[in-house]
Enzyme design. Structure first.
Site, mmCIF file in Angstrom:
data_model
loop_
_atom_site.group_PDB
_atom_site.id
_atom_site.type_symbol
_atom_site.label_atom_id
_atom_site.label_comp_id
_atom_site.label_asym_id
_atom_site.label_seq_id
_atom_site.Cartn_x
_atom_site.Cartn_y
_atom_site.Cartn_z
ATOM 1 N N TYR A 1 -9.261 -6.156 13.667
ATOM 2 C CA TYR A 1 -8.593 -5.692 12.460
ATOM 3 C C TYR A 1 -8.620 -6.799 11.415
ATOM 4 O O TYR A 1 -8.393 -7.968 11.718
ATOM 5 C CB TYR A 1 -7.134 -5.288 12.732
ATOM 6 C CG TYR A 1 -6.435 -4.860 11.451
ATOM 7 C CD1 TYR A 1 -6.566 -3.560 10.979
ATOM 8 C CD2 TYR A 1 -5.719 -5.766 10.684
ATOM 9 C CE1 TYR A 1 -5.987 -3.163 9.780
ATOM 10 C CE2 TYR A 1 -5.129 -5.394 9.484
ATOM 11 C CZ TYR A 1 -5.262 -4.082 9.030
ATOM 12 O OH TYR A 1 -4.701 -3.702 7.841
ATOM 13 N N THR B 1 -40.024 27.296 -7.894
ATOM 14 C CA THR B 1 -40.285 25.937 -7.410
ATOM 15 C C THR B 1 -40.574 25.147 -8.676
ATOM 16 O O THR B 1 -41.122 25.705 -9.645
ATOM 17 C CB THR B 1 -41.495 25.866 -6.454
ATOM 18 O OG1 THR B 1 -42.661 26.264 -7.165
ATOM 19 C CG2 THR B 1 -41.313 26.768 -5.226
ATOM 20 N N HIS B 2 -40.177 23.885 -8.700
ATOM 21 C CA HIS B 2 -40.329 23.047 -9.912
ATOM 22 C C HIS B 2 -39.640 23.682 -11.115
ATOM 23 O O HIS B 2 -40.027 23.426 -12.249
ATOM 24 C CB HIS B 2 -41.809 22.808 -10.247
ATOM 25 C CG HIS B 2 -42.640 22.378 -9.080
ATOM 26 N ND1 HIS B 2 -42.861 21.053 -8.765
ATOM 27 C CD2 HIS B 2 -43.281 23.105 -8.124
ATOM 28 C CE1 HIS B 2 -43.620 20.980 -7.679
ATOM 29 N NE2 HIS B 2 -43.877 22.213 -7.258
ATOM 30 N N LYS C 1 -17.908 29.617 -28.218
ATOM 31 C CA LYS C 1 -18.305 29.036 -26.944
ATOM 32 C C LYS C 1 -17.487 29.518 -25.751
ATOM 33 O O LYS C 1 -16.297 29.736 -25.828
ATOM 34 C CB LYS C 1 -18.187 27.493 -26.991
ATOM 35 C CG LYS C 1 -19.184 26.811 -27.892
ATOM 36 C CD LYS C 1 -20.635 26.917 -27.433
ATOM 37 C CE LYS C 1 -20.923 26.178 -26.155
ATOM 38 N NZ LYS C 1 -20.875 24.726 -26.352
ATOM 39 N N GLN D 1 -7.245 -2.002 4.915
ATOM 40 C CA GLN D 1 -6.257 -1.237 4.161
ATOM 41 C C GLN D 1 -6.920 -0.511 2.983
ATOM 42 O O GLN D 1 -6.404 0.497 2.496
ATOM 43 C CB GLN D 1 -5.163 -2.188 3.660
ATOM 44 C CG GLN D 1 -4.078 -1.540 2.857
ATOM 45 C CD GLN D 1 -2.890 -2.470 2.680
ATOM 46 O OE1 GLN D 1 -2.240 -2.845 3.645
ATOM 47 N NE2 GLN D 1 -2.626 -2.880 1.454
ATOM 48 N N GLU E 1 -19.588 22.313 -13.961
ATOM 49 C CA GLU E 1 -19.905 20.995 -14.538
ATOM 50 C C GLU E 1 -19.042 19.902 -13.917
ATOM 51 O O GLU E 1 -19.517 18.820 -13.575
ATOM 52 C CB GLU E 1 -19.695 21.012 -16.049
ATOM 53 C CG GLU E 1 -20.731 21.824 -16.798
ATOM 54 C CD GLU E 1 -20.410 21.914 -18.280
ATOM 55 O OE1 GLU E 1 -21.172 21.366 -19.071
ATOM 56 O OE2 GLU E 1 -19.382 22.520 -18.653
ATOM 57 N N SER F 1 0.832 -1.210 0.000
ATOM 58 C CA SER F 1 0.000 0.000 0.000
ATOM 59 C C SER F 1 0.865 1.258 0.000
ATOM 60 O O SER F 1 0.366 2.368 0.056
ATOM 61 C CB SER F 1 -0.908 0.000 1.233
ATOM 62 O OG SER F 1 -0.139 -0.138 2.420
ATOM 63 N N ASN G 1 -1.718 -2.310 13.800
ATOM 64 C CA ASN G 1 -3.169 -2.107 13.840
ATOM 65 C C ASN G 1 -3.560 -0.830 14.578
ATOM 66 O O ASN G 1 -4.420 -0.085 14.129
ATOM 67 C CB ASN G 1 -3.851 -3.329 14.472
ATOM 68 C CG ASN G 1 -3.584 -4.598 13.672
ATOM 69 O OD1 ASN G 1 -3.068 -4.522 12.553
ATOM 70 N ND2 ASN G 1 -3.920 -5.747 14.237
ATOM 71 N N ASN H 1 -17.655 28.003 -21.899
ATOM 72 C CA ASN H 1 -18.352 26.952 -21.158
ATOM 73 C C ASN H 1 -18.117 27.005 -19.649
ATOM 74 O O ASN H 1 -17.014 27.321 -19.206
ATOM 75 C CB ASN H 1 -17.909 25.573 -21.674
ATOM 76 C CG ASN H 1 -18.297 25.358 -23.123
ATOM 77 O OD1 ASN H 1 -19.331 25.852 -23.578
ATOM 78 N ND2 ASN H 1 -17.454 24.644 -23.853
ATOM 79 N N SER I 1 -14.326 25.974 -26.584
ATOM 80 C CA SER I 1 -14.554 24.748 -27.346
ATOM 81 C C SER I 1 -13.481 24.627 -28.411
ATOM 82 O O SER I 1 -13.023 25.632 -28.962
ATOM 83 C CB SER I 1 -15.935 24.823 -27.997
ATOM 84 O OG SER I 1 -15.995 23.964 -29.114
ATOM 85 N N LYS J 1 -8.086 3.618 2.554
ATOM 86 C CA LYS J 1 -7.313 4.842 2.334
ATOM 87 C C LYS J 1 -7.538 5.523 0.996
ATOM 88 O O LYS J 1 -7.714 6.744 0.941
ATOM 89 C CB LYS J 1 -5.825 4.555 2.543
ATOM 90 C CG LYS J 1 -5.504 4.442 4.013
ATOM 91 C CD LYS J 1 -4.129 3.913 4.266
ATOM 92 C CE LYS J 1 -4.101 3.147 5.557
ATOM 93 N NZ LYS J 1 -4.951 1.927 5.557
HETATM 94 N N1 ARG Z 1 -1.108 -1.248 5.719
HETATM 95 C C1 ARG Z 1 -2.000 -1.720 6.736
HETATM 96 C C2 ARG Z 1 -3.326 -0.952 6.644
HETATM 97 O O1 ARG Z 1 -3.359 0.049 6.051
HETATM 98 C C3 ARG Z 1 -1.407 -1.490 8.068
HETATM 99 C C4 ARG Z 1 -1.843 -2.443 9.111
HETATM 100 C C5 ARG Z 1 -1.412 -3.810 8.776
HETATM 101 N N2 ARG Z 1 -1.598 -4.688 9.855
HETATM 102 C C6 ARG Z 1 -1.420 -5.992 9.730
HETATM 103 N N3 ARG Z 1 -1.596 -6.702 10.771
HETATM 104 N N4 ARG Z 1 -1.080 -6.530 8.584
HETATM 105 O O2 ARG Z 1 -4.327 -1.387 7.165
#
Ligand code: ARG
Length: 471
Positions: A328, A166-167, A294, A333, A301, A34, A121, A296, A288, A336
């Protein structure tokens, strides 16, 4: 294969590698990593580790010298990341391992003590809470900026009148300022919702360890104080599995984006030739590639379009939690990327919308032209009859017939003679014409929260006071 006792005492290449006989498959490393997105948590990870190291030293779990080595090493790592010279290693999975492993390489055994009484965790929970606390405060401030933009517009066009709908049908005349202050209220509620979510984001999770707490003599309150958290989480199992605070934020942020989307829709409509209620600055529009004429409204949008992904991110998080057993799970993960995307998208949208509003002009002539033809003072005529003791339902029917007559003659209500009006009700007198005028209609709406100049002036004053703007 026999190994020397020196090798036996060495930490494995992977920080968790001790019980593993085989190398991780490359495909598994790639799939589980990650670091390419959680690297953005580096500052918060380091801040958390600093506080943790200080606590460990205070509790006698590491020496003062080891603490100082850790703090120094973390400082170096932070500077390297900021200078762009830090090498992120995908085989170390995430930001936590990348920093810890590099620390060990830099300072040796003291670095190996940092993870005492800590799990990734509770560490990741801390990092995300620190990150989100900052971003949530930032978004609240951006929203205040947006509210200010509406207050400025309300003051600038305080006395201008426009059709209220309204509407999407012309309904009753309102002050432009009243319309602007409607958005002021909307985004004020968003700010309140985020401030409320912040209370539950701003709780210190470290010390929950893996899930059950720790037997080592830690001091959670000390860490909370170091990191400026008003309180600590209550249950270690809940702490490492809880992502409610993210969902609450994303839900409040989704509503912000939906409000922006509604506003965007109005701006797109208002900039059409058909409405021409407002003009956006050239610097806030694009052209455009084929049609030279144009101009825009791309910003509204795009903001409207981005509401899809922001709401989608919220759905992702809700589905992520659905069916997760305590506590956990690695699934978490996946929280994020949607969170980061929502933070980026909503913050950027609020910021650019505030700028755009500062570069917007109402076309008062067009607004005035929009006030005719819709019989927008018909309700005023009905209210006039009510004050002459005619039951409202009867008054409604009388005015309905009057409007039908006007339609057949191609006339406005104000263009009827007193005689013509009296054919529909004999209680009508000469004072009716004041009631039928646009200005009279607006001025009459003195109920609290109404659009009369008097009420709007009051609302504007309050808004200026709340925003710290002196009139
Ligand atoms: N990269 C993990 C996450 O974002 C961190 C925690 C990982 N914990 C584990 N026991 N593998 O959740």
């Amino acid at each position: 294969m026999a190994s020397s006792s020196k090798e036996k005492n060495k930490a494995p290449a992977k920080l968790w590698g001790g019980r593993f006989a085989e190398k991780t498959a490359a495909s598994v490393e790639a799939f589980t990593a990650s670091i390419h997105y959680d690297a953005r948590l580096y500052k918060h990870d380091i801040a958390g580790s600093r506080a943790h190291a200080k606590m460990l030293a205070k509790q006698g779990l590491i020496s003062a010298k080891e603490r100082d080595q850790i703090l120094k090493g973390l400082g170096q790592i932070e500077r390297e990341i900021e200078a762009g010279t830090f090498v992120f290693r995908p085989e170390l999975e995430d930001i936590h391992m990348n920093i810890e492993k590099t620390l060990v390489e830099k300072i040796g055994p003291a670095g190996e003590k940092l993870h005492t009484a800590r799990s990734r965790n509770d560490q990741v929970a801390l990092d995300v809470r620190l990150y989100l606390r900052e971003e949530c405060r930032n978004l609240i401030a951006l929203l205040a900026g947006l509210q200010k933009a509406f207050v400025v517009l309300a003051r600038t066009y305080q006395h201008a009148v426009m059709p209220g709908y309204t509407h999407l049908q012309r309904a009753q005349p309102v002050l432009v300022a009243h319309h602007m202050l409607a958005y002021y209220e909307m985004f004020g509620r968003d700010r309140e919702r985020l401030s409320d979510a912040l209370k539950r984001i701003n709780v210190m999770p470290l010390g929950a360890a893996a899930l059950a707490g720790t037997g080592l003599p830690i001091d959670r309150a000390f860490v909370a104080k170091e990191l400026d958290f008003p309180k600590i989480t209550a249950n270690s199992m809940d702490t490492v599995g809880d992502r409610d605070f993210i969902i609450e934020f994303m839900s409040a942020a989704s509503l912000v984006q939906i409000h922006l989307s509604r506003l965007s829709e109005e701006l797109v409509l208002w900039t059409t030739e058909e409405f021409s209620f407002v003009t956006l600055a050239d610097s806030f529009c694009t052209g455009s590639s084929i049609m030279p004429q144009k101009k825009n409204p791309d910003i509204p949008e795009l903001i409207r379009g981005k509401s899809g992904r922001v709401v989608g991110n919220l759905m992702s998080l809700l589905m992520l939690l659905k069916g997760l057993p305590m506590t956990y799970n690695r699934d978490l993960q996946e929280d994020k990327e949607p969170l980061f995307d929502t933070v980026d998208t909503v913050s950027q949208s609020v910021a650019i919308m505030s700028q755009l509003l500062g570069n917007l002009q109402f076309n008062e002539a067009r607004l005035a032209a929009g006030l005719g033809g819709g019989y927008m003072t018909a309700t005023d005529l009905a209210d006039y009859l009510v004050l002459k003791n005619i039951p409202f339902r009867q008054a409604h029917a009388i005015v309905g017939r009057t409007v039908a007559f006007c339609l057949s003659k191609g006339k406005e209500l104000t263009e009827l003679t007193l005689k013509e009006l009296q054919k529909f009700s004999e209680v009508i007198e000469g004072d009716v014409f004041k009631v039928l005028s646009i200005e009279g209609s607006v001025a009459s709406r003195v109920s609290p929260g109404g659009t009369s100049g008097k009420m709007v002036a009051k609302a504007l004053k309050r808004a200026e006071k709340e925003m710290g703007i002196s009139a």
